[in-house]
Design a protein around this motif. Structure first.
Motif, short mmCIF file in Angstrom:
data_model
loop_
_atom_site.label_atom_id
_atom_site.label_comp_id
_atom_site.label_asym_id
_atom_site.label_seq_id
_atom_site.Cartn_x
_atom_site.Cartn_y
_atom_site.Cartn_z
N ASP B 197 13.35 -62.38 8.73
CA ASP B 197 14.93 -61.59 9.53
C ASP B 197 14.40 -60.16 9.09
O ASP B 197 14.97 -60.37 7.97
N SER B 199 16.73 -58.12 9.78
CA SER B 199 17.87 -57.83 9.32
C SER B 199 18.09 -58.10 7.45
O SER B 199 18.57 -56.82 7.96
N LEU B 200 17.55 -59.03 7.37
CA LEU B 200 17.87 -58.66 5.94
C LEU B 200 17.06 -57.22 5.16
O LEU B 200 17.74 -57.12 3.85
N GLU B 202 17.22 -54.48 6.25
CA GLU B 202 18.21 -53.45 6.38
C GLU B 202 19.79 -53.68 5.53
O GLU B 202 20.42 -52.72 4.81
N ALA B 203 19.55 -55.09 5.54
CA ALA B 203 20.59 -55.63 4.56
C ALA B 203 20.39 -55.01 3.08
O ALA B 203 21.46 -53.97 2.63
N VAL B 218 13.06 -58.45 -1.24
CA VAL B 218 13.15 -58.77 -0.51
C VAL B 218 12.44 -59.77 0.88
O VAL B 218 11.90 -60.68 0.87
N ALA B 222 10.92 -63.47 1.17
CA ALA B 222 11.31 -64.22 2.43
C ALA B 222 10.22 -64.79 3.29
O ALA B 222 10.49 -65.42 3.47
N LEU C 54 21.38 -45.85 8.43
CA LEU C 54 20.05 -47.13 9.03
C LEU C 54 19.28 -46.64 10.11
O LEU C 54 18.09 -47.07 10.35
N TRP C 83 26.87 -57.73 7.92
CA TRP C 83 26.40 -57.84 9.36
C TRP C 83 26.91 -59.36 9.92
O TRP C 83 27.50 -60.05 9.76
N ALA C 87 22.49 -61.41 7.58
CA ALA C 87 21.72 -60.61 6.57
C ALA C 87 21.76 -61.75 5.34
O ALA C 87 21.63 -60.49 4.23
N PHE C 89 20.47 -63.06 2.18
CA PHE C 89 18.50 -63.32 1.48
C PHE C 89 18.75 -65.05 1.49
O PHE C 89 19.11 -65.77 0.14
N PHE C 91 16.62 -66.48 0.74
CA PHE C 91 15.67 -67.33 -1.07
C PHE C 91 16.21 -66.64 -1.74
O PHE C 91 16.35 -66.82 -3.05
#
Lengths: 262, 301, 362
Positions: B197, B199-200, B202-203, B218, B222, C54, C83, C87, C89, C91
């Motif tokens: 993903d 967007s992770l 960017e997040a 990240v 991921a 961004l 978001w 978004a 995580f 994990f």
């Protein structure tokens, strides 16, 4: 900006490393030097001519064509069966069966070759193209099933049900709806299975006995003297692999579009 | 839920039953399933099972004889050549795995996250080709490039530089193994990075992560399953490889695959070759399970 | 407005073949709850992404707290965002998700744990820190995302359609919670949404965007009652629009000759006699006349027929086509008389002329 340049340089270096051996084979198959060396010794087709006049190479070529075609046909049929079975049905023993289909490429070919030789050596198939085919099918069916299963995933739940609803029996629906829908992936599976078989040398070396395929011939040539014919056969082998894999990609992607309904 | 929306759920609820007899319903899956099941059992499962059985057999007068004898295992496992080869092969495979991961990751990162969709498609197509094209030829090509009278050295001589001893060492071995592993590993990592993903990323930046932190905190976590798969694949390929060690190091020192081929081709010691093969499979299975356990999604404590 | 906290100066974002944001100017005060709204593709999300760093604008400047942020990378801006996709995580545990920005700052593990759990308590997820994200419901995940964005005590919070993935009930619930958080924290909230009800329920000021341009900005009530153009009027639900020729002005009203008859509109725009002027009427301002009743003196009377109806909870929307062929949209409480209002039923409409709104001519 410098990051971008570095990135592209790195990618180019990687591409060169991956393509290098193949380029070397092709380029030096036309080199007049007996042993490939710099500078380039001039253009020649001698090695190609010699290779094509070599009886052992010709017979290896014939064996390779038989083995890879046979493997491709059987692996495509069995791969489709396995893929459809996985897509449509739930039954006792499904998981072990799917594992038996999927796992073979993960076993080192040396061990696979030894095991298959041990099993086949007591049968009349040992040392024949048929013996190589049955072993290659067991490996290639994994790739074939994967490609076809991907395509079946795009079939959508309604198409087959609509055929039943219109009076088609399960077999008729399979023949008139599912198989036409899977056609691109069937072609892709055929080409990829053929490529897998065409390039495989350990199992073919173990179970083929005196019946050599092209890669086995190369392997045996490598163990002898330096031989410029290897480049010439290599060019041919690479060309065939390239065509098969490219075709497989083309058709697999056609399936990936998932728009047409056959 | 209609039966059509869950096509895979069960045989009984999917296709129409024809005139409705159970036998008619079972005929098609049996027709499809039996050949492939029999095939894989006959030519894959049984040969491997037989290999395990043979490890307990004896050789009498150059012929195999059924027995239940642990002597083969004892002999092989305690023999110095086997132990040396085992350590060496594992070492070689680990080095090749780490190398291919380190070299493939930046490329996969660029291909998956930086290139345009078009360039990405071309790269993937390009990387698939070497996976399915003759490895033995490529090993031969490296011989041509690296050998004492080969392309590099004749090139160096043209420039008036001294010759380099390239063939027959760790360098040439790893070049050969990378030819085998690099395209696959790059492909697996590319697909893993494409599948995450985005967007992770960017997040994470939005929450204050620097580029290095994005990567370590990240992106890498991921794609952990993808990293595991790529690592296992590289290890498996290089651990079992025969061609590179033979033709690029001259079998010196021998790897397990070379021991197997030598033992089998010399004809007499099948049970011992089988012991080596089965041990290799056991090590690979162990590596697989280990990596699975490490890369599985974290569970709640 | 006093010194703005966020200032967007001639902000521009041009993609090849698509000009997403066109020279946008906007000042946002400290502590303000501002909603950027508009249809999809209007540039509201791009604007938010540019504020967060961004996306890099192709023109203009972004100032936050007086500092030019245009070239500052996203990770150094301190503009956390919630978001639409959340978004989170997958994990990381719930607690580690919330602690993530603290970890990036190099806070000690103890401080991270303490602060993350404080925030989890605050959003009603106390004790769930060790769970996996996949074990949470949609609403709970939303709260994790909010906690994660607020844990560093930012002075600004960006929200990109944060509630649109939730069902109606949860949405209202989280809406109140966001309003409460804004009251308590007194920080700037910039909220992107396509939902009028969310924007109106939450925001001090709404900014309506279309085609990369701010159409209108102001308190929700002002924008709703006094749209500056037909687009804003339509977006606000004032879908009933009439036009006529100006005949004169008297007593604070403009008089018009329309196909539906003589109409009056509050005199809020400069017009000349003889010019064509259009005006809108809010759906909630239209009324149906009972059969045989005449409109009160000084109120217009338009006859037509019902073409359709819609029910949303206790309110109903009636779609009417006038005899002159114009569409009227009327919204009212459900009176239980809808059985008589089948499509084709002739009806008569009226409204208080003071509630009509003349659209400024541009």
């Amino acid at each position: 900006m410098t990051g971008r340049i570095l990135r592209n340089l790195y990618l180019a270096a990687l591409a060169l490393f991956i393509a290098m051996p193949m380029l070397v084979i092709v380029v030096f198959s036309f080199d007049a030097n007996r042993f490939p060396a710099l500078p380039w010794g001039g253009f020649t087709l001698n090695w190609h001519r010699e290779a094509l006049a070599d009886a052992m190479i010709l017979s290896a070529m014939k064996n390779s064509v038989i083995v890879s075609l046979g493997t491709a046909v059987l692996a495509t049929v069995l791969g489709f069966s396995a893929a459809y079975l996985d897509y449509r049905y739930m039954f006792f023993g499904k998981r072990p069966l799917m594992l038996a289909v999927a796992v073979p490429p993960a076993v080192p070919v040396t061990i696979l070759g030894m095991a298959m030789l041990a099993a086949l050596s007591r049968t009349p198939m040992f040392g024949t193209p048929a013996g190589i085919i049955v072993c290659h099918v067991a490996i290639a069916v994994s790739f074939s099933m994967a490609l076809i299963r991907l395509r079946l995933g795009e079939l959508g739940p309604d198409l087959e049900a609509a055929a039943w609803n219109l009076g088609a029996s399960p077999l008729a629906a399979l023949w008139h709806v599912v198989i036409p829908f899977c056609k691109p992936s069937l072609i892709a599976a055929f080409c990829l299975s053929a490529a897998v078989s065409f390039d495989e040398f350990m199992v073919a070396w173990f179970v083929g006995g005196v019946n050599e395929t092209l890669p086995v011939r190369v392997l045996n040539l490598l163990q002898g003297q330096v031989n410029p014919k290897i480049n010439a056969i290599g060019t041919l082998v690479l060309a065939i692999s390239l065509i098969l894999v490219t075709l497989a990609q083309r058709f697999a992607r056609l399936g990936g579009a998932g728009k047409e309904t056959a | 839920m209609t039966e059509a929306s869950l096509p895979e759920i069960s045989a009984a609820s999917s296709p129409p039953g024809g005139r409705g007899t159970r036998r008619a319903r079972a005929a098609l899956p049996l027709l499809l399933g039996l050949p492939v099941a029999l095939w894989q059992v006959a030519f894959f499962v049984l040969p491997l099972a037989f290999l395990v059985v043979v490890t307990f057999w004896k050789v009498r007068n150059f012929r195999l004889a059924p027995a239940f004898d642990l002597a083969n295992w004892e002999k092989v496992l305690t023999s110095t050549p086997f132990q040396r080869a085992l350590v060496y092969t594992a070492e070689v495979a680990l080095v090749a795995t780490v190398l291919s991961m380190l070299l493939a990751f930046p490329a996969a990162h660029a291909i998956a996250l930086r290139l345009s969709a078009r360039a990405r498609g071309r790269w993937i197509a390009f990387l698939i080709i070497p996976v399915f094209s003759s490895y033995i030829l490529k090993v031969y090509a490296w011989q041509v490039v690296l050998s004492p009278g080969g392309l590099v050295n004749t090139g160096l001589a043209l420039l008036g530089l001294p010759a380099a001893d390239l063939l027959g060492g760790t360098l040439s071995l790893n070049i050969g193994l990378l030819t085998l592993t690099l395209p696959v590993v790059t492909l697996i990592l590319t697909f893993a990075l494409m599948g995450m993903d985005h967007s992770l990323i960017e997040a994470a930046r939005n929450l204050g992560a620097s580029k290095v932190q994005v990567l370590t905190q990240v992106t890498l976590p991921a794609i952990k399953p993808g990293l595991g798969l790529a690592g296992v694949t590289a290890f498996l390929l290089s651990f079992g490889d025969y061609a590179s060690p033979v033709f690029l190091t001259g079998s010196n020192p021998p790897t397990l695959a070379i021991l197997i081929v030598d033992t089998v081709k010399s004809g007499s010691q099948w049970p011992r070759a089988s012991v080596i093969g089965v041990s290799m499979l056991a090590i690979l299975a162990l590596a697989f399970v280990l990596v699975q356990a490490l890369t599985q999604k974290r569970k709640t404590r | 407005m006093t010194e703005p906290y966020v200032r967007l100066e001639a902000l521009d974002m041009a993609y090849p073949g698509h000009h997403a944001v066109k020279s946008l100017n906007l000042d946002i005060a400290a502590g303000e709850f501002i909603a950027l709204m508009g249809p999809s593709g209007c540039g509201k999300s791009t604007t938010l992404r540019m504020i967060a760093g961004l996306d890099k604008p192709t023109g203009g400047r972004i100032l936050i707290g007086g500092r030019d942020m245009t070239e500052v990378p996203a990770e150094e801006r301190g503009t956390p965002m919630v978001w639409q996709s959340l978004a989170l995580f997958p994990f990381l545990s719930v607690e580690d998700n919330v602690a993530f920005p603290l970890k990036m700052r190099g806070e000690s593990p103890n401080a991270r744990r303490r602060l993350a759990n404080d925030w989890l308590d605050r959003v009603g997820l106390g004790g769930m820190g060790k769970r996996d994200i996949s074990q949470l419901s949609g609403g709970q995940r939303q709260r994790v995302a909010i906690a994660r964005a607020l844990v560093t005590q930012p002075s600004i919070l960006l929200l990109d359609e944060p509630l649109s993935a939730l069902d109606a009930h949860l949405r209202v619930h989280l809406q109140t919670e966001l309003a409460r958080l804004h009251r308590e924290l007194k920080i700037t909230f910039i909220y992107v949404t396509h939902s009028q009800s969310e924007a109106f329920a939450l925001a001090d000021r709404v900014v309506v965007m279309a085609d990369g341009i701010v159409q209108q900005a102001g308190p929700p009530r002002d924008v709703y009652r006094a749209p500056v153009n037909a687009f804003v009027a339509g977006f606000m639900g004032m879908n009933t629009r009439l036009e006529g020729t100006v005949t004169g002005r008297a007593d604070g009203m403009i008089w018009l000759d329309c196909a539906e008859g003589r109409m009056a509109v509050p005199d809020t725009v400069p017009v000349a006699v003889g010019a064509v002027q259009s005006f809108v009427i809010g759906a909630d301002r239209l009324r149906l006349l009972a059969e045989g009743m005449a409109a009160p003196v000084g109120q217009p009377q338009v006859s037509g027929k019902v073409v359709g109806m819609e029910f949303v909870g206790s309110t109903q929307t009636i779609f009417i086509e006038s005899d002159t062929g114009r569409d009227f949209r009327l919204q009212r409480l459900d009176l239980g008389d809808d059985a008589t209002l089948t499509p084709g039923t002739p009806v008569t409409l009226t409204w208080d002329p003071r509630h009509a709104w003349a659209l400024p001519n541009t």
